[in-house]
Design a protein around this motif. Structure first.
Motif, PDB file in Angstrom:
ATOM      1  N   MET A  76     -40.437   3.265  -1.616  1.00 11.51           N
ATOM      2  CA  MET A  76     -40.945   4.005  -0.468  1.00 11.51           C
ATOM      3  C   MET A  76     -39.844   4.830   0.168  1.00 11.51           C
ATOM      4  SD  MET A  76     -43.015   0.684   0.640  1.00 11.51           S
ATOM      5  CE  MET A  76     -41.799  -0.259  -0.224  1.00 11.51           C
ATOM      6  N   ASP A  77     -40.246   5.763   1.040  1.00 18.40           N
ATOM      7  CA  ASP A  77     -39.284   6.559   1.784  1.00 18.40           C
ATOM      8  C   ASP A  77     -38.352   5.640   2.559  1.00 18.40           C
ATOM      9  OD1 ASP A  77     -40.471   8.919   0.895  1.00 18.40           O
ATOM     10  OD2 ASP A  77     -41.878   8.958   2.577  1.00 18.40           O
ATOM     11  N   CYS A  78     -37.083   6.021   2.618  1.00 12.68           N
ATOM     12  CA  CYS A  78     -36.067   5.161   3.238  1.00 12.68           C
ATOM     13  C   CYS A  78     -36.228   5.017   4.740  1.00 12.68           C
ATOM     14  CB  CYS A  78     -34.673   5.711   2.937  1.00 12.68           C
ATOM     15  SG  CYS A  78     -34.291   5.713   1.182  1.00 12.68           S
ATOM     16  N   ASP A  79     -36.893   5.963   5.389  1.00  9.78           N
ATOM     17  CA  ASP A  79     -36.997   5.922   6.846  1.00  9.78           C
ATOM     18  C   ASP A  79     -38.263   5.227   7.359  1.00  9.78           C
ATOM     19  OD1 ASP A  79     -38.748   7.827   5.964  1.00  9.78           O
ATOM     20  OD2 ASP A  79     -38.158   9.364   7.409  1.00  9.78           O
ATOM     21  N   LEU A  80     -38.978   4.518   6.481  1.00 15.31           N
ATOM     22  CA  LEU A  80     -40.210   3.842   6.912  1.00 15.31           C
ATOM     23  C   LEU A  80     -39.892   2.634   7.794  1.00 15.31           C
ATOM     24  CD1 LEU A  80     -42.541   3.772   3.769  1.00 15.31           C
ATOM     25  CD2 LEU A  80     -42.557   5.363   5.675  1.00 15.31           C
ATOM     26  N   THR A  81     -40.729   2.415   8.762  1.00 20.89           N
ATOM     27  CA  THR A  81     -40.619   1.218   9.599  1.00 20.89           C
ATOM     28  C   THR A  81     -41.262   0.051   8.862  1.00 20.89           C
ATOM     29  OG1 THR A  81     -42.741   1.617  10.667  1.00 20.89           O
ATOM     30  CG2 THR A  81     -40.780   2.619  11.702  1.00 20.89           C
ATOM     31  N   GLN A  82     -41.018  -1.146   9.331  1.00 22.80           N
ATOM     32  CA  GLN A  82     -41.632  -2.335   8.719  1.00 22.80           C
ATOM     33  C   GLN A  82     -43.157  -2.249   8.777  1.00 22.80           C
ATOM     34  OE1 GLN A  82     -38.903  -3.726   6.751  1.00 22.80           O
ATOM     35  NE2 GLN A  82     -40.580  -5.143   6.841  1.00 22.80           N
ATOM     36  N   MET A 130     -18.176  -4.857   0.446  1.00 17.17           N
ATOM     37  CA  MET A 130     -18.778  -3.525   0.532  1.00 17.17           C
ATOM     38  C   MET A 130     -20.131  -3.488   1.226  1.00 17.17           C
ATOM     39  SD  MET A 130     -19.586  -2.992  -3.489  1.00 17.17           S
ATOM     40  CE  MET A 130     -20.827  -1.752  -3.555  1.00 17.17           C
ATOM     41  N   GLY A 131     -20.666  -4.598   1.608  1.00 16.57           N
ATOM     42  CA  GLY A 131     -21.973  -4.592   2.250  1.00 16.57           C
ATOM     43  C   GLY A 131     -23.085  -4.477   1.227  1.00 16.57           C
ATOM     44  N   ASN A 132     -24.243  -4.056   1.662  1.00 15.53           N
ATOM     45  CA  ASN A 132     -25.410  -3.970   0.783  1.00 15.53           C
ATOM     46  C   ASN A 132     -25.733  -2.515   0.465  1.00 15.53           C
ATOM     47  OD1 ASN A 132     -27.834  -4.065  -0.540  1.00 15.53           O
ATOM     48  ND2 ASN A 132     -28.889  -5.264   0.993  1.00 15.53           N
ATOM     49  N   PRO A 133     -25.329  -2.028  -0.696  1.00 14.71           N
ATOM     50  CA  PRO A 133     -25.652  -0.644  -1.046  1.00 14.71           C
ATOM     51  C   PRO A 133     -27.124  -0.439  -1.413  1.00 14.71           C
ATOM     52  CG  PRO A 133     -24.493  -1.696  -2.855  1.00 14.71           C
ATOM     53  CD  PRO A 133     -24.512  -2.673  -1.719  1.00 14.71           C
ATOM     54  N   LEU A 134     -27.860  -1.526  -1.591  1.00 14.94           N
ATOM     55  CA  LEU A 134     -29.282  -1.425  -1.964  1.00 14.94           C
ATOM     56  C   LEU A 134     -30.210  -1.646  -0.772  1.00 14.94           C
ATOM     57  CD1 LEU A 134     -29.229  -3.340  -5.373  1.00 14.94           C
ATOM     58  CD2 LEU A 134     -29.003  -0.893  -4.947  1.00 14.94           C
ATOM     59  N   ILE A 135     -29.694  -1.493   0.429  1.00 19.27           N
ATOM     60  CA  ILE A 135     -30.496  -1.761   1.622  1.00 19.27           C
ATOM     61  C   ILE A 135     -31.770  -0.903   1.654  1.00 19.27           C
ATOM     62  CG2 ILE A 135     -29.350  -0.120   3.176  1.00 19.27           C
ATOM     63  CD1 ILE A 135     -30.377  -3.720   4.043  1.00 19.27           C
ATOM     64  N   ASP A 136     -31.691   0.312   1.084  1.00 18.83           N
ATOM     65  CA  ASP A 136     -32.862   1.191   1.056  1.00 18.83           C
ATOM     66  C   ASP A 136     -33.654   1.086  -0.245  1.00 18.83           C
ATOM     67  OD1 ASP A 136     -32.311   2.174   3.595  1.00 18.83           O
ATOM     68  OD2 ASP A 136     -30.990   3.749   2.811  1.00 18.83           O
TER      69      ASP A 136
END
Length: 176
Positions: A76-82, A130-136
């Motif tokens: 889905m689009d990365c800017d979607l809300t929950q 490095m954190g989570n590069p797959l967050i989106d």
């Protein structure tokens, strides 16, 4: 290896005496003379066995390929809300030929780390820093019923608002 060595090996093994005798006959060449019918039947049995192995192997490969084509990842689009992500899930649940479940960005990262980075302490340490590069990379994994038209379902899913990409699991694995 001579016949005496073979007999010693046979005597040292624990097996039924009939099996030991057959083993000894086969290894030393002390066979009864076989007629042409017996040889032909052995050749036919060997060919039949090879055919069966080939048929089962190709059937398994075809089943694996069907399975891969019937498993989709819907990004889905990365800017979607929950709420909008949940709405996409509701839209997917209305399609009768599929079953789906949500994979969060955190779950995707954990799966990636366990598959590609586990066992190497240096890589694990680097991944932690490095954190989570797959967050989106949140997505829905979709299983399509075998009799259903995959292309039609892909088209239907692509019309859902907020869906940016649909890929098969095979395509997804090829990217890795």
């Amino acid at each position: 290896m001579n016949e005496k060595d073979i007999i010693q090996i046979k005597d040292s093994m624990i097996m039924p005496s009939e099996t030991a005798d057959i083993l000894l006959q086969n290894c030393t060449g002390r066979h009864r003379k076989h007629n042409l019918y017996s040889r032909c039947s052995r050749i036919c049995a060997a060919l039949l066995t090879l055919f069966c192995i080939g048929a089962v192997g190709s059937t398994s490969l075809a089943a694996y390929n069907i399975y891969q084509e019937k498993q989709l990842a819907v990004f889905m689009d990365c800017d979607l809300t929950q709420e909008k992500i949940a709405a996409v899930g509701e839209e997917l649940s209305r399609i009768p030929e599929i079953a789906s479940h949500y994979i969060s960005g955190e779950d995707a990262w954990e799966e990636f780390k366990s598959t590609y980075l586990s066992g190497d302490p240096e890589l694990e340490k680097m991944a932690a820093s490095m954190g989570n590069p797959l967050i989106d990379s949140f997505n829905y994994r979709v299983s399509i019923r075998l009799g259903a038209d995959t292309q039609a379902i892909r088209s239907e899913i692509s019309r859902i608002e907020g869906v940016r990409m649909i890929t098969t699991i095979r395509e997804l694995e090829d990217v890795d």
